[in-house]
Design an enzyme around this catalytic site. Sequence first.
Site, short mmCIF file in Angstrom:
data_model
loop_
_atom_site.label_atom_id
_atom_site.label_comp_id
_atom_site.label_asym_id
_atom_site.label_seq_id
_atom_site.Cartn_x
_atom_site.Cartn_y
_atom_site.Cartn_z
N HIS A 193 12.98 -9.57 8.07
CA HIS A 193 14.17 -9.42 7.24
C HIS A 193 14.55 -10.72 6.54
O HIS A 193 14.98 -10.70 5.38
CB HIS A 193 15.32 -8.91 8.10
CG HIS A 193 15.23 -7.46 8.42
ND1 HIS A 193 15.95 -6.85 9.41
CD2 HIS A 193 14.49 -6.47 7.85
CE1 HIS A 193 15.66 -5.57 9.44
NE2 HIS A 193 14.77 -5.32 8.53
N GLU A 436 -2.67 5.43 1.23
CA GLU A 436 -2.12 4.45 2.17
C GLU A 436 -2.94 4.32 3.44
O GLU A 436 -2.73 3.39 4.22
CB GLU A 436 -0.69 4.86 2.56
CG GLU A 436 0.27 4.93 1.40
CD GLU A 436 1.60 5.52 1.81
OE1 GLU A 436 2.55 4.73 2.02
OE2 GLU A 436 1.69 6.75 1.91
N ASP A 460 0.85 -0.39 3.49
CA ASP A 460 0.33 0.42 4.58
C ASP A 460 -1.19 0.43 4.60
O ASP A 460 -1.80 0.42 5.68
CB ASP A 460 0.86 1.86 4.47
CG ASP A 460 2.18 2.04 5.21
OD1 ASP A 460 2.42 1.30 6.18
OD2 ASP A 460 2.97 2.91 4.81
N CYS A 507 1.41 0.40 -6.15
CA CYS A 507 2.86 0.25 -6.05
C CYS A 507 3.29 -0.58 -4.85
O CYS A 507 4.49 -0.77 -4.62
CB CYS A 507 3.55 1.61 -6.01
SG CYS A 507 3.13 2.61 -4.56
#
Length: 574
Positions: A193, A436, A460, A507
């Site tokens: 984070h 992915e 991913d 993306c």
Amino acid sequence: MSTLILHGLAAAPGVAIGTALVYQPAEASPASTPSTKPFSVAQEQVRLGKALAQADASLGEHEARLRQTNKAEEADIFAAHRMLLHDPSLREMIDQAITEHSLPAPDAVLLAANAQAELLEEIGDDYLRARAVDLRDVARLLERALTGTKSLGEQLSEPAVIVARDLGPSDLMSVPQERLLGLVLAGGGLTAHASILARGLGIPAVVGLGETLLHNVPTGTMLALDGATGQVYVTPNATELATLRAQATALREQEATLREAVSLPTVTSDGHAIALVANASTVAEASAAHAWGAAGIGLLRTELLFLERSTLPNETEQLALYTAIAAELSGLPITVRTLDVGGDKHLPAFPLPHEDNPFLGWRGVRIGLSEPDLLLPQLRALLRAGANATIRIMLPMISTVSEVHQARVLLDRARRELDAEGRAYAQQVELGVMIEVPSAALTADALAREVDFFSIGTNDLTQYTLACDRGNQRVATLYQPLHPSVLQLIAMTCTAAHRHGRHVAVCGELGGDPKATALLIGLGVDELSCSPGSIPHVRAAIRATSYATAQILARQALEAPDAAAVQALLKTVA
């Protein structure tokens, strides 16, 4: 005396120069025995209620500020923290500590939060361990509200580079941005984070430096960090300082130049066109993407609409979001990813069962196909939005062709229902899938016969190919999107798609990395989708690239032994 240079993970680009402030929050050690001072349960509960409201207001302020500046991913961190703050089980444990054990509210908060965090850590699941970190951050915020302890921002009176073992989102956001020159952490990873927030706020950051950082950098040390290379200079000499200051000036000048190039076409120097689109979650992000000259939305994340509420959004509410976003884009295409939860994303309105390995479990399209009442209203809303806009539907976490067949059955059911109700909807809508997982890339030829386009989610795809959780600090260095194995799967996907006349987008985070632009073009990618703020940098990279040179670069990268060799190759064309 030579300069000590530390090497970590390049978490957020930019150059920062300044004195270090070492932040070492005291470890929480709540009392576990009743207080001997006069004690009132009612009074402590009133204190707790006021502190909860104050902490919630603080988190809400951070979230709102980030949303106002089109930073949805960063804002989602604080939306999740607010849910943790009001978690019924945490509140029950706090109340029990106050009423049954006569603990003052601050001690009760820390005792309850520590107990829950330790349980999460013991389970051995990386997602749950990360939630334990979040829980401790929320507890510190609540404890400060109860005791009046100063936040990191209140301790920082002059601009500085923050040095810490790790840093919670609330700590980071407490610092006025003009005083936060840079961020240097012993722990952390690229998807932690603190790293996400640093990138979103434009704060240069280097993480994962290890204990060497804390042993060699006391408060007051002069530091210079390069967030693009992951290097931290401890007491740099005059020559090093001059070089880095010149680099910082060049970056500012480059930013001004990029803003003047918004309307330039995204074609290589030898005329090969690449579509440049944006990732978005909100109307504000769509507006920002349009302002930066995006050719549309390449990934509209729909999770935010579900995350912000305790009940599932109905079809009308979903339609309103898609219509509002389309209104910002003047007819440009919008690729909408159907609800993608599970793994590291949970919904308050749709509790998911505990799984030993959630990243390999019930997530993405697997949930939607097994719970049609969740996916069907979204498909109906997308078809209806497509009556007045160019909507493309994209399925996440596809691993087999049969999943596409099942999704088409649901899509046909949505059309029949809308026909029966006499509602207007798009008669023709493109259906695509996210690539992915390795199985999707390896069977891309079969998938290309069934769908209209591919979009590669490199985040991913990297973690599944290299078998490393991108949120796990212990294996953070293994998470390498430029690893030749990942590049092989991208190339394989592009070849299969083009054989069937399908286009391929990227993306994931790699799509917004200008250093990787030429390589992706050379591998055969037709479209790059990135955050609105990355669009000008990727546009410049496209226009500076020769398609012929990019193809040579791609061939060399596919033959490289590891990610380090690929990175070295990229430097030769920078």
